[in-house]
Design a protein around this motif. Sequence first.
Motif, PDB file in Angstrom:
ATOM      1  N   UNK A 271      40.449 -14.652-113.341  1.00 28.47           N
ATOM      2  CA  UNK A 271      40.091 -13.351-113.916  1.00 28.47           C
ATOM      3  C   UNK A 271      39.584 -12.388-112.852  1.00 28.47           C
ATOM      4  N   UNK A 272      38.801 -12.891-111.890  1.00 27.51           N
ATOM      5  CA  UNK A 272      38.216 -12.013-110.873  1.00 27.51           C
ATOM      6  C   UNK A 272      39.246 -11.451-109.908  1.00 27.51           C
ATOM      7  N   UNK A 273      40.446 -12.006-109.945  1.00 32.63           N
ATOM      8  CA  UNK A 273      41.515 -11.491-109.073  1.00 32.63           C
ATOM      9  C   UNK A 273      41.771 -10.003-109.352  1.00 32.63           C
ATOM     10  N   UNK A 274      41.528  -9.575-110.576  1.00 32.76           N
ATOM     11  CA  UNK A 274      41.765  -8.180-110.946  1.00 32.76           C
ATOM     12  C   UNK A 274      40.874  -7.192-110.231  1.00 32.76           C
ATOM     13  N   UNK A 275      39.792  -7.669-109.567  1.00 34.71           N
ATOM     14  CA  UNK A 275      38.888  -6.779-108.833  1.00 34.71           C
ATOM     15  C   UNK A 275      39.130  -6.835-107.335  1.00 34.71           C
ATOM     16  N   UNK A 281      48.497  -2.287-105.736  1.00 31.38           N
ATOM     17  CA  UNK A 281      48.709  -2.865-104.411  1.00 31.38           C
ATOM     18  C   UNK A 281      48.360  -4.341-104.429  1.00 31.38           C
ATOM     19  N   UNK A 282      49.020  -5.106-103.568  1.00 30.19           N
ATOM     20  CA  UNK A 282      48.639  -6.503-103.391  1.00 30.19           C
ATOM     21  C   UNK A 282      48.227  -6.796-101.949  1.00 30.19           C
ATOM     22  N   UNK A 283      47.937  -5.730-101.186  1.00 23.89           N
ATOM     23  CA  UNK A 283      47.494  -5.901 -99.803  1.00 23.89           C
ATOM     24  C   UNK A 283      46.272  -5.054 -99.455  1.00 23.89           C
ATOM     25  N   UNK A 284      46.038  -3.969-100.188  1.00 17.96           N
ATOM     26  CA  UNK A 284      44.899  -3.079 -99.897  1.00 17.96           C
ATOM     27  C   UNK A 284      43.685  -3.534-100.695  1.00 17.96           C
ATOM     28  N   UNK A 342      32.461 -12.559-103.740  1.00 19.72           N
ATOM     29  CA  UNK A 342      33.117 -13.603-104.534  1.00 19.72           C
ATOM     30  C   UNK A 342      32.284 -14.885-104.493  1.00 19.72           C
ATOM     31  N   UNK A 343      31.737 -15.183-103.339  1.00 20.46           N
ATOM     32  CA  UNK A 343      30.876 -16.357-103.183  1.00 20.46           C
ATOM     33  C   UNK A 343      29.635 -16.229-104.070  1.00 20.46           C
ATOM     34  N   UNK A 344      28.977 -15.078-104.044  1.00 16.66           N
ATOM     35  CA  UNK A 344      27.755 -14.870-104.829  1.00 16.66           C
ATOM     36  C   UNK A 344      28.055 -14.906-106.319  1.00 16.66           C
ATOM     37  N   UNK A 378      30.786  -4.970-104.787  1.00 14.82           N
ATOM     38  CA  UNK A 378      31.844  -5.940-105.101  1.00 14.82           C
ATOM     39  C   UNK A 378      31.341  -7.043-106.034  1.00 14.82           C
ATOM     40  N   UNK A 379      30.065  -7.466-105.894  1.00 16.84           N
ATOM     41  CA  UNK A 379      29.520  -8.459-106.827  1.00 16.84           C
ATOM     42  C   UNK A 379      29.606  -7.936-108.253  1.00 16.84           C
ATOM     43  N   UNK A 380      29.175  -6.711-108.453  1.00 17.49           N
ATOM     44  CA  UNK A 380      29.228  -6.118-109.794  1.00 17.49           C
ATOM     45  C   UNK A 380      30.663  -6.037-110.288  1.00 17.49           C
ATOM     46  N   UNK A 381      31.590  -5.666-109.399  1.00 15.48           N
ATOM     47  CA  UNK A 381      32.990  -5.551-109.802  1.00 15.48           C
ATOM     48  C   UNK A 381      33.562  -6.903-110.231  1.00 15.48           C
ATOM     49  N   UNK A 382      33.233  -7.963-109.495  1.00 14.72           N
ATOM     50  CA  UNK A 382      33.748  -9.288-109.845  1.00 14.72           C
ATOM     51  C   UNK A 382      33.156  -9.784-111.164  1.00 14.72           C
ATOM     52  N   UNK A 383      31.852  -9.591-111.359  1.00 18.13           N
ATOM     53  CA  UNK A 383      31.239 -10.019-112.619  1.00 18.13           C
ATOM     54  C   UNK A 383      31.788  -9.207-113.789  1.00 18.13           C
ATOM     55  N   UNK A 384      32.013  -7.919-113.575  1.00 17.26           N
ATOM     56  CA  UNK A 384      32.580  -7.065-114.632  1.00 17.26           C
ATOM     57  C   UNK A 384      33.984  -7.545-115.008  1.00 17.26           C
ATOM     58  N   UNK A 385      34.782  -7.849-113.994  1.00 16.14           N
ATOM     59  CA  UNK A 385      36.147  -8.307-114.254  1.00 16.14           C
ATOM     60  C   UNK A 385      36.143  -9.643-115.000  1.00 16.14           C
ATOM     61  N   UNK A 386      35.241 -10.529-114.626  1.00 19.99           N
ATOM     62  CA  UNK A 386      35.131 -11.815-115.307  1.00 19.99           C
ATOM     63  C   UNK A 386      34.729 -11.615-116.763  1.00 19.99           C
ATOM     64  N   UNK A 387      33.782 -10.685-117.000  1.00 21.30           N
ATOM     65  CA  UNK A 387      33.317 -10.420-118.366  1.00 21.30           C
ATOM     66  C   UNK A 387      34.404  -9.801-119.232  1.00 21.30           C
ATOM     67  N   UNK A 388      35.332  -9.098-118.598  1.00 19.32           N
ATOM     68  CA  UNK A 388      36.389  -8.435-119.357  1.00 19.32           C
ATOM     69  C   UNK A 388      37.625  -9.315-119.559  1.00 19.32           C
ATOM     70  N   UNK A 389      37.960 -10.128-118.575  1.00 18.43           N
ATOM     71  CA  UNK A 389      39.292 -10.726-118.566  1.00 18.43           C
ATOM     72  C   UNK A 389      39.340 -12.246-118.649  1.00 18.43           C
ATOM     73  N   UNK A 390      38.217 -12.940-118.531  1.00 20.01           N
ATOM     74  CA  UNK A 390      38.306 -14.399-118.584  1.00 20.01           C
ATOM     75  C   UNK A 390      38.706 -14.851-119.988  1.00 20.01           C
TER      76      UNK A 390
END
Length: 826
Positions: A271-275, A281-284, A342-344, A378-390
Amino acid sequence: RASSSSAGAAQDLAAAAGEYFALAAGRLASNRSSSAGGSQIMNRFVHRILKSSTASSIVGPGVVVPSSPSSPTGGASSPAAARLVEEIRNAKLVYFGEFHSEPRIVRFQLELVQEWARRLASSSSSSSSSSRSSRPTPRLHLVMEHFSVDMQGMLDGYQGKEASASSDSGDGEKPFPDDDDEAFEELVRRYKDDFGTEGHDLEVLRDLLTFCRGTTARDGLGRCEVRLRGGFVPRNHAARLNKECPDAASKRSLLRELSEERGYLPKEGEAMRGALFEEGSDVALRGSPAHALLVRSLMSGEDLYAPAEEGGSDREGGEDEEESPLARLLQAQLLKDHAMAYRIASLMLEQSSSAYDDRYLVLAGFAHLKHRLGVPERVSAYLRQEALAHPDARRRAVALDALLDVSRPPLVGDAVKFGGKGSAAVGCQMLYQASLEDSYPPLVEATEGAPEDGDPDELERMKGKMVKDLFLRDPLRLDEYIMKSDEISGPLVRFAGGVAAFEHPCADYLFVYDENDDVVIDDSDLEANAPARDDDAKEETAAAYERVGRTAGRRGDALKARAVMSQIGYAADDIKYVGDDDIFNFQGVANPHGVAKIRPGEVVLDVGSGLGIDSFLAARDCGADKCGAEGEGDVSAPFVVGVDLADSEVKHASKRAAERGYIVPQRVRFIRGDAEKLDEALAANNLHPEKFDVCISNGAFCLIPDKRKAFRNVFEALKPGGRMAISTTTVVARGSMDPSFEWPVCMRMFASLEDIKPTCESVGFKNVRIVDAESPMEGMEIPTADESAKSNQRFKIHGRYADQFAFLEDMDMDSLCKVVTVYGEK
């Protein structure tokens, strides 16, 4: 000495926690010398901690070095670390932005880790035995840029832990030696020889790492486990992205390797891949315009805090060319930020179901954390993505809880002891960037008046001594000069009004330190600049009021007491209610009741209750004087609790309350306690935080050495929405008391009038007002003493030292001091 067995057990456990950390700290007692001088006491150099929300220091006036078992050298901790932990102790996550390998910063980090771990352990141990078994052990995760994620197995081995399942661990090495020094040397060897990618100086981290190792080596009551966590992608991979990936295909290949094979980034399907990437893009790697602007300014030196009207700045971050040097540098920086974030985020989610109460302290370069961009963003973005998409609903809920935790400030007070709520950011700044030589008059004169052929080293030594003297003599004025600097106030206070319009300050707390190795603070400096030692002043106060309490039963001058109470604002009905049998035992400087406005049915706390007069009036106003004893088990409104340092006064007030017909102790209770340890006094009497509607005090705060701590304790004792009315005497202006005079200890302890409001706001009070008590220091019309009281030999606080302080007769005390009532709401 608690009044109940459960409270006594809690105190024993808290003591055990302190002993445990003393033992862990004792492992470091090799008394290594430091470049900042003095191995007995930490942080013996000029330093301040500025808070963005108040634009002032969280460490009040007076350089006091308290005794504490938490220092790694067996000495005392600095007040700065203790005060900062007091602010952030309920946080789930704290970011600490550092400048690498700076010994002063590392020593402060060590104190921060020790103090936070000690507080967590103490709160864990102070719970009742029945609930303690069901409560998780606190665990503090130290996520460090200094170690890559690949090094987790090595760190686990160093701490005597089995390798974590998420690390490559199995380095095949034999176990680390039991001896701490030998274990550290082995850690350094493996760091360099087996990995060799990060290149940080571990020697400066020796004490910090050894302390963390020690806290996991023993079991015991009140334990807080500190876990070392590798936090970064190995540096060589960031260099590969910057220098070895000229096109999209090579970038795609590298990023696939880092995610799918090495696990530094979210994998396909997570799920966190979305952030991870920019839209389409798949490189930026995804970033923000504000972050790009910050990175650009670090390279160009652009002033992002200048007022917007003075010049524009490209809010989109400048160069748009995908392959420009700046763009490549930004992507390399983002790779580090994404990997650590991502680690945090993964750690927080993984540990959410553990049997531990987990907190997190992130140590990284300030550039990765500044303005809560980079890693925090980025921590907030990853947690947000997990909360939305997992796909799993429970996982989404856990991620949402974590996101909320990192998106708010830490809760104030004791409301949260387990689990942690909120996040905070700490940054660092060198003092020279405050440019004091351009603003502090003595430094300006020294610089401008220096002869051209003079010794520059001697000039620097003289300037260093001036800064040290200012820090020791008047640290709050030092704060004022520091805050005049654009280099400090721009990022910390004016961050939103500049051309970059940042959403957050550079940090919530800024550790400003003097990097001059020749300017240190030794014992003679502390002795010469400590006008009133906490312990000495407190002992003198307690001893004097114990004598007052022992003679309180002898009849005093009622005529004089009525006149004083009348002239400082008490009504005739108040004086009548107190009555002839108690009126002569009035103690105070003003009338806090007019500001407190105690209402029927309320629970009242009287700090420094003395012989009980103001508590009796509070009992009348809340109705406790008319109520029976129902509800004995807990605080049942209306109720009045008086707390005083002198045991003899507590006994006298309790005796008189019973003789007046109050229900003691169910409706009116007097207990012995120190305002600086109010929580302990209340807990020992089965009185818990957030029980009181209103707190009053009349004169006691004059003599409390640590005013901020006392106000903090009052804040924690009040219910949400509760209020305080603290009457106290203040010094009108800092520096107005000529140091060549020997002032009475009470005056040396007075707070500065200009400091009280920011002090109260810094501990959490809202709607703070400083109300003029209209209680003059001079000019009262006092009638001739009651002849019947003259021979009763009552002990009096004032008047004993008339000859010693005769010089006060010639001073205008109303221009020097002012009596006020401090009002604030929780």
